[in-house]
Scaffold this motif. Structure first.
Motif, PDB file in Angstrom:
ATOM      1  N   LEU A 106       0.845  -1.186   0.000  1.00  0.00           N
ATOM      2  CA  LEU A 106       0.000   0.000   0.000  1.00  0.00           C
ATOM      3  C   LEU A 106       0.888   1.246   0.000  1.00  0.00           C
ATOM      4  N   THR A 107       0.675   2.152  -0.953  1.00  0.00           N
ATOM      5  CA  THR A 107       1.403   3.412  -0.977  1.00  0.00           C
ATOM      6  C   THR A 107       0.436   4.556  -0.679  1.00  0.00           C
ATOM      7  N   PHE A 108       0.945   5.611  -0.029  1.00  0.00           N
ATOM      8  CA  PHE A 108       0.100   6.716   0.421  1.00  0.00           C
ATOM      9  C   PHE A 108       0.556   8.029  -0.210  1.00  0.00           C
ATOM     10  N   GLU A 109      -0.409   8.842  -0.637  1.00  0.00           N
ATOM     11  CA  GLU A 109      -0.149  10.157  -1.219  1.00  0.00           C
ATOM     12  C   GLU A 109      -1.129  11.152  -0.621  1.00  0.00           C
ATOM     13  N   CYS A 110      -0.635  12.361  -0.305  1.00  0.00           N
ATOM     14  CA  CYS A 110      -1.464  13.338   0.397  1.00  0.00           C
ATOM     15  C   CYS A 110      -1.327  14.713  -0.244  1.00  0.00           C
ATOM     16  N   MET A 111      -2.463  15.337  -0.572  1.00  0.00           N
ATOM     17  CA  MET A 111      -2.501  16.671  -1.173  1.00  0.00           C
ATOM     18  C   MET A 111      -3.101  17.657  -0.170  1.00  0.00           C
ATOM     19  N   VAL A 112      -2.467  18.832  -0.028  1.00  0.00           N
ATOM     20  CA  VAL A 112      -2.893  19.809   0.969  1.00  0.00           C
ATOM     21  C   VAL A 112      -2.874  21.216   0.391  1.00  0.00           C
ATOM     22  N   PRO A 113      -3.542  22.178   1.055  1.00  0.00           N
ATOM     23  CA  PRO A 113      -3.427  23.580   0.638  1.00  0.00           C
ATOM     24  C   PRO A 113      -1.978  24.047   0.758  1.00  0.00           C
ATOM     25  N   PRO A 114      -1.497  24.888  -0.150  1.00  0.00           N
ATOM     26  CA  PRO A 114      -0.094  25.329  -0.119  1.00  0.00           C
ATOM     27  C   PRO A 114       0.331  25.949   1.203  1.00  0.00           C
ATOM     28  N   ALA A 115      -0.579  26.662   1.857  1.00  0.00           N
ATOM     29  CA  ALA A 115      -0.233  27.338   3.112  1.00  0.00           C
ATOM     30  C   ALA A 115       0.172  26.344   4.196  1.00  0.00           C
TER      31      ALA A 115
END
Length: 214
Positions: free
Chosen positions: A162-171
């Motif tokens: 299982l691989t994990f990727e996370c996207m967030v607001p730039p701030a």
């Protein structure tokens, strides 16, 4: 923000007929959902074996205040060019239990407890499975599961890392003092919301999810 439209755009790019028939063109799939090269994850069906680098788990923090839209997906291919894939949204309970069961539906609008499974034999049409269940269990960094038909027969099994990727607001990355943060990437042409990949898991929001699967 048009959250419903974002969910559809991020989770699926193809529409289907109401029964298990030909799926829409694969041109509608996002880059993350296209079949991947051979790798450590394996899918087994009566018709053959498919493989991919991993089972992918992603979290995309959307909205104000941002909440994670989480998705588990696998896109695999066979040596002769056939494909097999699933997409299953999960909620915060999955992070705690490491287990999820979803009802398979032939539609694009998905939420926790629902999944889409489709496959394509080499040279044949793409087919959406129209009923059944998908069960997923994660132990450490290994995922495994099975797809069952409505009558209980096993249609396919899968397992792999299982691989994990996370996207967030730039701030968020700025506050976390992340080094070499990637350039912001629009989350959706329609919504115009911007997030970046937290590759180093520098934000506490991403790190807390990743830590649950170590």
């Amino acid at each position: 923000m048009r959250h419903g439209a974002l969910v559809v755009a991020l989770l699926l790019g193809a529409c289907a007929k109401p029964r298990e028939e030909r799926a829409a063109s694969r041109e509608g799939l996002t880059a993350a959902e296209l079949p991947q090269p051979r790798g450590a994850a394996t899918v087994r069906m009566d018709q053959g074996t498919y493989s991919a680098p991993s089972v992918r788990f992603s979290a995309d923090f959307l909205g104000d205040p941002p909440v994670p839209l989480m998705l588990v997906a696998l896109s695999a291919r066979s040596e002769d060019g056939g494909t097999w894939q699933f997409r299953m949204p999960v909620d915060e309970q999955f992070v705690k239990s490491k287990h999820a069961t979803a009802r398979i539906i032939p539609r694009t609008a998905l939420g926790a407890g629902l999944a889409v499974v489709d496959y394509q034999r080499a040279g044949g049409p793409s087919v959406l499975m129209d009923e059944g269940t998908l069960e997923l269990t994660v132990t450490g960094k290994q995922a495994k599961g099975e797809v069952r038909m409505k009558d209980g027969r096993v249609r396919a099994t899968f397992e792999g890392p299982l691989t994990f990727e996370c996207m967030v607001p730039p701030a968020w990355l700025s506050k976390a003092n992340a080094q070499a943060a990637p350039a912001p990437v629009p989350a959706s042409d329609e919504a115009g919301e911007v997030r970046v990949l937290d590759e180093a898991l520098a934000t506490p929001q991403c790190r807390s999810i990743a830590d649950a699967f170590r």
